[in-house]
Write a protein that holds these residues in place. Sequence first.
Motif, PDB file in Angstrom:
ATOM      1  N   HIS A 225     -10.746  10.601  -2.645  1.00 14.65           N
ATOM      2  CA  HIS A 225      -9.688   9.747  -3.428  1.00 14.65           C
ATOM      3  C   HIS A 225      -8.604   9.437  -2.403  1.00 14.65           C
ATOM      4  O   HIS A 225      -8.684   9.949  -1.148  1.00 14.65           O
ATOM      5  CB  HIS A 225      -8.983  10.371  -4.545  1.00 14.65           C
TER       6      HIS A 225
ATOM      7  N   GLY B 107     -10.249   5.181 -10.633  1.00 15.29           N
ATOM      8  CA  GLY B 107     -10.807   5.018 -12.126  1.00 15.29           C
ATOM      9  C   GLY B 107      -9.580   4.595 -12.932  1.00 15.29           C
ATOM     10  O   GLY B 107      -8.519   4.190 -12.340  1.00 15.29           O
ATOM     11  N   ALA B 108      -9.488   4.865 -14.239  1.00 17.82           N
ATOM     12  CA  ALA B 108      -8.671   4.387 -15.299  1.00 17.82           C
ATOM     13  C   ALA B 108      -8.465   5.401 -16.124  1.00 17.82           C
ATOM     14  O   ALA B 108      -9.279   5.844 -16.837  1.00 17.82           O
ATOM     15  CB  ALA B 108      -8.791   3.068 -15.665  1.00 17.82           C
TER      16      ALA B 108
ATOM     17  N   THR C 225      -7.072  10.614 -10.995  1.00 19.90           N
ATOM     18  CA  THR C 225      -8.085   9.515 -11.608  1.00 19.90           C
ATOM     19  C   THR C 225      -7.612   8.069 -10.846  1.00 19.90           C
ATOM     20  O   THR C 225      -8.746   7.365 -10.407  1.00 19.90           O
ATOM     21  CB  THR C 225      -7.867   9.251 -13.132  1.00 19.90           C
ATOM     22  N   TRP C 226      -6.430   7.612 -10.646  1.00 23.66           N
ATOM     23  CA  TRP C 226      -6.061   6.507 -10.254  1.00 23.66           C
ATOM     24  C   TRP C 226      -6.753   6.727  -8.792  1.00 23.66           C
ATOM     25  O   TRP C 226      -7.088   5.580  -8.240  1.00 23.66           O
ATOM     26  CB  TRP C 226      -4.784   6.092 -10.221  1.00 23.66           C
TER      27      TRP C 226
ATOM     28  N   VAL D 153     -14.718   0.521  -9.403  1.00 21.10           N
ATOM     29  CA  VAL D 153     -14.172   1.805  -9.080  1.00 21.10           C
ATOM     30  C   VAL D 153     -13.969   1.779  -7.580  1.00 21.10           C
ATOM     31  O   VAL D 153     -15.244   1.439  -6.880  1.00 21.10           O
ATOM     32  CB  VAL D 153     -15.218   2.912  -9.528  1.00 21.10           C
TER      33      VAL D 153
ATOM     34  N   GLN E 253     -12.229  -3.443 -16.766  1.00 20.67           N
ATOM     35  CA  GLN E 253     -11.563  -2.535 -15.621  1.00 20.67           C
ATOM     36  C   GLN E 253     -12.182  -3.110 -14.297  1.00 20.67           C
ATOM     37  O   GLN E 253     -13.353  -3.495 -14.100  1.00 20.67           O
ATOM     38  CB  GLN E 253     -11.786  -1.281 -15.885  1.00 20.67           C
TER      39      GLN E 253
END
Length: 265
Positions: free
Chosen positions: A3, A221-222, A216-217, A236, A233
């Motif tokens: 991330h 992701g959402a 998640t962000w 990713v 969306q």
Amino acid sequence: MTHAPILIGIGGWTFPPWRGSFYPEKWPQKRELEFASHALTAIEINATYHGTQKPASFANWAATAPDDFVFAVKASRFCTNRKILAEAAESIAKFVGSGITELGDKLGPILWQFMATKKFDADDFAAFLALLPATHAGMKLRHAIQVRHDSFHVPEFVAMARTAGVAIVYADSADYPAIADVTGDFVYARLENAVEDVATGYDDAALDRWAEAARTWAAGGAPGDLPYADPNQPPVKPRETYIFFINGAKVRAPAGAQALIDRVK
């Protein structure tokens, strides 16, 4: 899970009730940014919304904060608080040229906040987005837009923001609509619903929830429990994520930010 960085902070750093609750007793006021920038990972500069700041001030703020710190900058109200947004070119140029690039590598997103009475006018808003510069003085600029009227909660607005490459601000607020759609290459959230009778503004369960949303962000992701205007969306991909504790019970903002920082480490 891979991330992008998660940067968490507060709005501004000068607030008398923070003296003794966030800042140590008798801590010099002129050193408050020094303390705050080492306790947090980001700050949203709000003084720029109310008046033009000097280039030397931006340079001094950048020199005071540690290397990995980031400043978001709230754009002048003269850019956004107007009847016809398409006529904002001069105000936008004045703000962007006011010295914000003196922050250098510590310059984060620019926040463009609109009044709660401003309704979605597709043509006028598209014209405004087209005025936002991609660069200034050789530096890339990133833009986040906070809208506060229900008329923006439509797929057309989300698509417009994605085309422009700007992030729609997610606001956790009791007063304004929440739009969680990811539209830029970063995420910008403002947690505005703190309560004063909780030491951290948000209780443990809420902080755990926001920590999970942040991860998640940042992973691309959402979060599934937030409201979206468009069912589609984006792809990713890891996205730098900014979360600010602001408004609400302001005295609790630093404690909330620090508690969330601890959770996402």
